[in-house]
Motif scaffolding. Sequence first.
Motif, PDB file in Angstrom:
ATOM      1  N   HIS B  57       0.789  -1.221  -0.003  1.00 48.97           N
ATOM      2  CA  HIS B  57       0.172  -0.048  -0.123  1.00 48.97           C
ATOM      3  C   HIS B  57       0.964   1.382   0.015  1.00 48.97           C
ATOM      4  CE1 HIS B  57      -3.254  -2.453   2.333  1.00 48.97           C
ATOM      5  NE2 HIS B  57      -3.593  -2.408   1.132  1.00 48.97           N
ATOM      6  N   PHE B  58       2.263   1.303  -0.628  1.00 51.75           N
ATOM      7  CA  PHE B  58       2.803   2.324  -0.432  1.00 51.75           C
ATOM      8  C   PHE B  58       3.302   3.062   1.049  1.00 51.75           C
ATOM      9  CE2 PHE B  58       0.102   3.013  -4.147  1.00 51.75           C
ATOM     10  CZ  PHE B  58       1.185   2.808  -5.266  1.00 51.75           C
ATOM     11  N   ALA B  59       3.423   1.807   1.829  1.00 51.33           N
ATOM     12  CA  ALA B  59       4.312   2.102   3.114  1.00 51.33           C
ATOM     13  C   ALA B  59       5.652   1.692   2.926  1.00 51.33           C
ATOM     14  CB  ALA B  59       3.391   0.975   4.111  1.00 51.33           C
ATOM     15  N   ASN B  60       6.008   1.165   2.021  1.00 49.66           N
ATOM     16  CA  ASN B  60       7.643   0.770   2.057  1.00 49.66           C
ATOM     17  C   ASN B  60       8.188   0.816   0.771  1.00 49.66           C
ATOM     18  OD1 ASN B  60       8.349  -0.727   4.686  1.00 49.66           O
ATOM     19  ND2 ASN B  60       6.265  -1.639   4.271  1.00 49.66           N
ATOM     20  N   PHE B  61       7.481   0.967  -0.368  1.00 48.35           N
ATOM     21  CA  PHE B  61       7.992   0.694  -1.700  1.00 48.35           C
ATOM     22  C   PHE B  61       7.193   1.928  -2.555  1.00 48.35           C
ATOM     23  CE2 PHE B  61       8.280  -3.654   0.014  1.00 48.35           C
ATOM     24  CZ  PHE B  61       9.804  -3.692   0.087  1.00 48.35           C
ATOM     25  N   PHE B  62       7.723   2.374  -3.270  1.00 52.63           N
ATOM     26  CA  PHE B  62       7.343   3.611  -4.366  1.00 52.63           C
ATOM     27  C   PHE B  62       7.681   3.077  -5.879  1.00 52.63           C
ATOM     28  CE2 PHE B  62       6.844   7.657  -6.333  1.00 52.63           C
ATOM     29  CZ  PHE B  62       5.493   7.790  -5.691  1.00 52.63           C
ATOM     30  N   MET B  63       6.976   3.588  -6.623  1.00 52.00           N
ATOM     31  CA  MET B  63       7.276   3.374  -7.851  1.00 52.00           C
ATOM     32  C   MET B  63       8.771   3.693  -8.610  1.00 52.00           C
ATOM     33  SD  MET B  63       4.178   3.863  -7.472  1.00 52.00           S
ATOM     34  CE  MET B  63       3.276   5.570  -8.096  1.00 52.00           C
ATOM     35  N   ASN B  64       9.556   3.888  -7.725  1.00 54.18           N
ATOM     36  CA  ASN B  64      10.955   4.173  -8.028  1.00 54.18           C
ATOM     37  C   ASN B  64      11.656   2.846  -7.922  1.00 54.18           C
ATOM     38  OD1 ASN B  64      10.743   4.297  -5.427  1.00 54.18           O
ATOM     39  ND2 ASN B  64      12.700   5.245  -4.803  1.00 54.18           N
ATOM     40  N   ASN B  65      11.070   1.875  -7.444  1.00 56.24           N
ATOM     41  CA  ASN B  65      11.709   0.536  -7.254  1.00 56.24           C
ATOM     42  C   ASN B  65      10.682  -0.429  -6.496  1.00 56.24           C
ATOM     43  OD1 ASN B  65      13.463  -1.534  -7.113  1.00 56.24           O
ATOM     44  ND2 ASN B  65      14.941  -0.449  -5.525  1.00 56.24           N
ATOM     45  N   MET B  66       9.797  -0.700  -7.325  1.00 53.04           N
ATOM     46  CA  MET B  66       8.404  -1.577  -6.956  1.00 53.04           C
ATOM     47  C   MET B  66       8.703  -3.071  -7.056  1.00 53.04           C
ATOM     48  SD  MET B  66       5.798  -1.607  -5.374  1.00 53.04           S
ATOM     49  CE  MET B  66       5.030   0.098  -5.170  1.00 53.04           C
ATOM     50  N   PRO B  67       8.874  -3.865  -6.176  1.00 53.40           N
ATOM     51  CA  PRO B  67       9.244  -5.116  -6.184  1.00 53.40           C
ATOM     52  C   PRO B  67       7.632  -5.953  -6.400  1.00 53.40           C
ATOM     53  CG  PRO B  67       9.140  -4.785  -3.783  1.00 53.40           C
ATOM     54  CD  PRO B  67       9.264  -3.353  -4.673  1.00 53.40           C
ATOM     55  N   ALA B  68       7.662  -6.824  -7.352  1.00 51.71           N
ATOM     56  CA  ALA B  68       6.359  -7.779  -7.429  1.00 51.71           C
ATOM     57  C   ALA B  68       6.239  -8.443  -6.123  1.00 51.71           C
ATOM     58  CB  ALA B  68       6.728  -8.733  -8.605  1.00 51.71           C
ATOM     59  N   TYR B  69       7.442  -8.937  -5.565  1.00 51.40           N
ATOM     60  CA  TYR B  69       7.319  -9.663  -4.445  1.00 51.40           C
ATOM     61  C   TYR B  69       8.377  -9.314  -3.275  1.00 51.40           C
ATOM     62  CZ  TYR B  69       4.732 -12.743  -7.360  1.00 51.40           C
ATOM     63  OH  TYR B  69       3.766 -13.149  -8.323  1.00 51.40           O
ATOM     64  N   CYS B  70       8.236  -9.210  -2.190  1.00 50.66           N
ATOM     65  CA  CYS B  70       9.317  -8.897  -1.202  1.00 50.66           C
ATOM     66  C   CYS B  70       9.103  -9.645   0.020  1.00 50.66           C
ATOM     67  CB  CYS B  70       9.310  -7.302  -0.912  1.00 50.66           C
ATOM     68  SG  CYS B  70      10.851  -6.897   0.013  1.00 50.66           S
TER      69      CYS B  70
END
Lengths: 111, 277
Positions: B57-70
């Motif tokens: 939900h955009f708590a940890n990742f943004f569209m600068n570096n968005m993993p499919a899975y983490c």
Amino acid sequence: MSLYNTQKFLYELNRDEATQARYRADLEALIGGFDLTGEESNALREGDIGLLYVLGVNGQILMHYAAFLGIEWFDYLDQMRAGIEKYGPVRAGVYAMTGGGDSFTTEGKES
Amino acid sequence: MSLVYAGVLSHAPGITGRADLAKNTGLRDEFYAALDQQRQEIEASGAEALIVVAAEHFANFFMNNMPAYCIGIGDRYEGPIEDPDWLKIAKTSVPGAGDLAAKITREVMHTVDVAYAEEWKFDHGIMVPLNFLTPQYDLPIIPVNINCQGPPLTPLPRAWAFGEALRGACDSVPEKVAIVGTGGISHWPATPDSGKINEAWDRDFLDRLMRNDRAALMDYDDEETYQEAGQGGFEIRTFITIAAAAGGLGELQFYTAELPIFAVGCTVAKFSLDSAS
């Protein structure tokens, strides 16, 4: 339009307490650190939820920002609807409008 | 075998944050009781760690570096990122299971490329489930995210493969591990259409899920899902991952579309654990 930068501003504000402190201390300086249009800067300066929704900010980002601003849930929904009324349909982002902006919640502010 | 429990549940912020606004308090409390039953089942499984497969939900990742899975491999996490008065969950520190999570990540990497993170801030997508499943925050958590918000999104067969990889990884470690997937089915969260729920679509999906019918679960495309189930419908990836990890039939323990203030069809289910395929 730089929706990416607008959302990045809000993403960092939502999750980072140091950014929240900067927001409270010097909002203009914080805004100045992002490449934003005048319309986007004003929307962030004024906490204009309706315009930010119309500009295409993702709801998961916008919802948390509204909570940060202390906007109550039903007011948050109303402000998005008012934004559509004032500025027109969502312009960009993952959603264009997914519905007519009607209320799907049987509960209301009086509850 | 070390996977000892698999289930799914909803995570919408209203479930805690707007609890007081629900008109149908009886139904709300039935939902809470089903979540507490899930807590008891996880505890009874003897799980030493809980994997929470959540939706980004955009708590940890943004569209600068968005993993499919983490996968989170940290030893401690903080949450919620949201205003605690809004979510009605106090800010807290949650134990992780760093060494175990790293072992699981290494194993998953044999078949699925994943990102990993030692830093992770929990938002409602994980904090709401933990509020019910480990209210004392005394069970080590391994957070897992699937990008369900920022297209391009991972294809459903990859979510299935990820679930199978998680199962294989869990079965390769001696620790007892429980896994839950948390997402919504049809919903339009955080938009003016919040509270809209396509119950027929939900029930059809849940039927496919409980039958653990891979072919039927793969028979969705995102455009159709968006039209029928909203952007929130993309979160079926989390439930599909758990079905693949479990391998067995599901048992729907609770579902209602009659709590629109929670902005999601409220769901609790568990799966039998057949041998990993």
